[in-house]
Scaffold this active site. Structure first.
Site, PDB file in Angstrom:
ATOM      1  N   ASP A  20       0.833  -1.204   0.000  1.00 40.66           N
ATOM      2  CA  ASP A  20       0.000   0.000   0.000  1.00 40.66           C
ATOM      3  C   ASP A  20       0.867   1.254   0.000  1.00 40.66           C
ATOM      4  O   ASP A  20       1.919   1.288   0.643  1.00 40.66           O
ATOM      5  CB  ASP A  20      -0.893  -0.014   1.246  1.00 40.66           C
ATOM      6  N   ASN A  22       1.483   3.395  -3.052  1.00 45.57           N
ATOM      7  CA  ASN A  22       2.072   3.868  -4.311  1.00 45.57           C
ATOM      8  C   ASN A  22       1.606   5.275  -4.675  1.00 45.57           C
ATOM      9  O   ASN A  22       2.397   6.133  -5.074  1.00 45.57           O
ATOM     10  CB  ASN A  22       1.715   2.919  -5.458  1.00 45.57           C
ATOM     11  N   ASN A  68     -10.516  -3.026  -6.752  1.00 42.26           N
ATOM     12  CA  ASN A  68      -9.737  -2.043  -7.512  1.00 42.26           C
ATOM     13  C   ASN A  68     -10.351  -1.692  -8.851  1.00 42.26           C
ATOM     14  O   ASN A  68      -9.966  -0.687  -9.474  1.00 42.26           O
ATOM     15  CB  ASN A  68      -8.310  -2.543  -7.733  1.00 42.26           C
ATOM     16  N   ARG A  71     -11.546   1.883  -9.547  1.00 40.73           N
ATOM     17  CA  ARG A  71     -10.632   3.000  -9.778  1.00 40.73           C
ATOM     18  C   ARG A  71     -10.812   3.559 -11.191  1.00 40.73           C
ATOM     19  O   ARG A  71     -11.427   2.931 -12.043  1.00 40.73           O
ATOM     20  CB  ARG A  71      -9.190   2.540  -9.561  1.00 40.73           C
ATOM     21  N   ARG A 194      -5.442  -2.022   8.709  1.00 42.90           N
ATOM     22  CA  ARG A 194      -6.587  -2.858   8.365  1.00 42.90           C
ATOM     23  C   ARG A 194      -6.165  -3.910   7.346  1.00 42.90           C
ATOM     24  O   ARG A 194      -5.132  -3.786   6.695  1.00 42.90           O
ATOM     25  CB  ARG A 194      -7.735  -2.011   7.814  1.00 42.90           C
ATOM     26  N   SER A 196      -8.229  -4.964   4.727  1.00 47.55           N
ATOM     27  CA  SER A 196      -8.762  -4.635   3.402  1.00 47.55           C
ATOM     28  C   SER A 196      -9.164  -5.871   2.607  1.00 47.55           C
ATOM     29  O   SER A 196      -8.817  -6.033   1.437  1.00 47.55           O
ATOM     30  CB  SER A 196      -7.739  -3.801   2.597  1.00 47.55           C
TER      31      SER A 196
END
Length: 246
Positions: A20, A22, A68, A71, A194, A196
């Site tokens: 996580d 980027n 994802n 996004r 978390r 996720s």
């Protein structure tokens, strides 16, 4: 410069990483998010190399979540392009190094070219045994459990399994990770605390190390620091601590 810990540490057999940060790495430098993802791929290469050198038998990387897809389209295309590039560029080296590639996550809705690429990586490296690299792609833990239950329900409807056989172990055998030991250590970068929707079933007794560094900055020393933290823990699996037991 950070100093490595000199004492011998107890190494985990299986490490899973939630990569996580980027986007935040890129934003902090005034760069587009795509540059953060590209630097993240370099961190992936370094992590795979470090895991092999540290004797980690299984390394699982959360590459692309089933969430994802929400996004922006251009970012999704960038991430998919990086996945393709990573496999095409690195697959031969992974195979040469004796790394077996295993992909977990739903595949039914993937495009034919992505599905073919993932299958190629698995088939080429199927017989390798030095290390297993598990790529969680289009993966979500709740979706994984739902797919496992669906497969079992189909077997039950066909009379292939009885109610007495429906144990936790039997459910585990229908997870994407069947045949892979549960992670001893789960690392998450970027300071978020978390899971996720990552390996919810498999993480029942995992140790967690949350690191403040953003994923592109995760290096060999970061890996060693996380392992050292893991080694300092007293893993009881529901039993007594070593101090109390003695």
């Amino acid at each position: 410069m950070r100093q490595g810990r000199a004492r011998t540490v107890r190494h985990p057999r299986h490490v899973a990483i939630i990569m996580d940060g980027n986007g935040r790495w890129a934003r902090a430098r005034g760069l587009p998010r795509s540059m953060g993802h590209r630097r993240g791929v370099e961190a992936v290469r370094a992590a795979v190399r470090a895991a092999g050198e540290l004797g980690i038998e299984y390394l699982t990387l959360f590459a692309f979540s089933s969430e994802n897809w929400r996004r922006p389209k251009d970012e999704i295309e960038e991430l998919l392009g990086l996945l393709k590039h990573f496999i095409r560029r690195d697959l031969a080296d992974l195979h040469k190094e004796g790394v077996r590639v295993r992909v977990i996550g739903g595949r039914d809705d993937l495009s034919a070219d992505i599905r073919s690429l993932l299958e190629e990586a698995e088939n080429l490296t199927r017989d390798n045994s030095r290390q297993t690299l598990v790529i969680a792609f289009n993966y979500g833990a709740r979706d994984e459990v739902a797919r496992a239950v669906k497969r079992i329900a189909e077997k039950f409807a066909a009379g292939e399994v009885t109610l007495d056989a429906l144990t936790a172990d039997y459910l585990g055998e229908h997870m994407d990770t069947a045949g892979i030991p549960d992670p001893d250590l789960i690392i998450r970068t970027s300071g978020e605390l978390r899971l996720s929707n990552f390996l919810l079933w498999q993480a029942a007794y995992s140790e967690f190390v949350f690191m403040p560094c953003l994923w592109p900055d995760f290096d060999r020393q970061s890996f060693e620091d996380a392992i050292a933290e893991y080694a300092s823990r007293d893993r009881r699996f529901g039993g007594l601590s070593r101090e109390i037991a003695s």
